[in-house]
Design an enzyme around this catalytic site. Sequence first.
Site, short mmCIF file in Angstrom:
data_model
loop_
_atom_site.label_atom_id
_atom_site.label_comp_id
_atom_site.label_asym_id
_atom_site.label_seq_id
_atom_site.Cartn_x
_atom_site.Cartn_y
_atom_site.Cartn_z
N TYR A 1 -5.40 6.56 -8.05
CA TYR A 1 -5.52 7.61 -7.03
C TYR A 1 -6.93 7.60 -6.44
O TYR A 1 -7.11 7.72 -5.22
CB TYR A 1 -5.21 8.98 -7.63
N ARG B 1 -6.86 14.35 -6.27
CA ARG B 1 -5.74 15.29 -6.36
C ARG B 1 -4.99 15.36 -5.03
O ARG B 1 -3.76 15.44 -4.99
CB ARG B 1 -6.24 16.68 -6.74
N ASN C 1 5.57 11.70 -0.17
CA ASN C 1 5.83 10.47 0.58
C ASN C 1 7.27 10.44 1.07
O ASN C 1 8.20 10.45 0.27
CB ASN C 1 5.54 9.28 -0.34
N CYS D 1 4.57 4.42 -3.41
CA CYS D 1 3.81 5.42 -4.17
C CYS D 1 3.97 5.22 -5.67
O CYS D 1 3.12 5.69 -6.44
CB CYS D 1 4.22 6.83 -3.76
N HIS D 2 5.00 4.49 -6.11
CA HIS D 2 5.15 4.23 -7.55
C HIS D 2 4.04 3.30 -8.07
O HIS D 2 3.83 3.21 -9.27
CB HIS D 2 6.52 3.63 -7.85
N GLU E 1 8.84 -4.66 -11.59
CA GLU E 1 7.91 -5.48 -10.81
C GLU E 1 6.95 -6.27 -11.70
O GLU E 1 6.11 -7.02 -11.19
CB GLU E 1 7.12 -4.59 -9.84
#
Length: 201
Positions: free
Chosen positions: A127, A146, A155, A163-164, A191
């Site tokens: 992040y 945050r 998203n 976003c994963h 993945e």
Amino acid sequence: MLRLLRITYIRVAHPSSEAGGQSVRTPRDNGEVPGLAWGSVATPLGDVSVAGAATGVARIRFGPPPMPTDPAPAPVVATALRQLAEYFTGRLRVFDLPLDWSQMAETRRRVLKVLAGSVGYGQTITYGALAEAARVSGDGTMLPARTVGQIMASNPFPLVVPCHRVVASDGLGGFSGGTGIEVKRWLLTFEGVLPPTLDWQ
């Protein structure tokens, strides 16, 4: 290899506004957006649904579409569902879809576009690192990690805007899609980021 079970389509009619019959797009709590065509594809994580219109893919969500099925899909929806099916069978690693960013605030759009353009299949970013990358590509204002997490949670294009692949510095972080963190864990295992557990399928 994973096998595609089904793809279904629905179409939501374009409502007319009181001023000249222009189509109206009004998000609702259940995910229905008037004027969009919806479709879904069965995946190992359950149904994944896509909404689209002439402007591109407008929304992707885990779960079934919010309306009854219709056999006439919008071309962008059909393309998105085909690409999602190929992703879940391991044949596709890079999505090539037009996305409708028009309803999104500039900061949110910038962060998601940086993510989509810089973090590929089998990669992750924290992040904090994504906040820094978005600062460099924007006006120089540093976003709190945050805030980046909140943007990931809202998203509208999960999987396609990955976003994963955004994780905490000390673990997986959160995930709001599907059943939550276990979906994120499954995707990162799929993945090759995480080693599979004995019960992983």
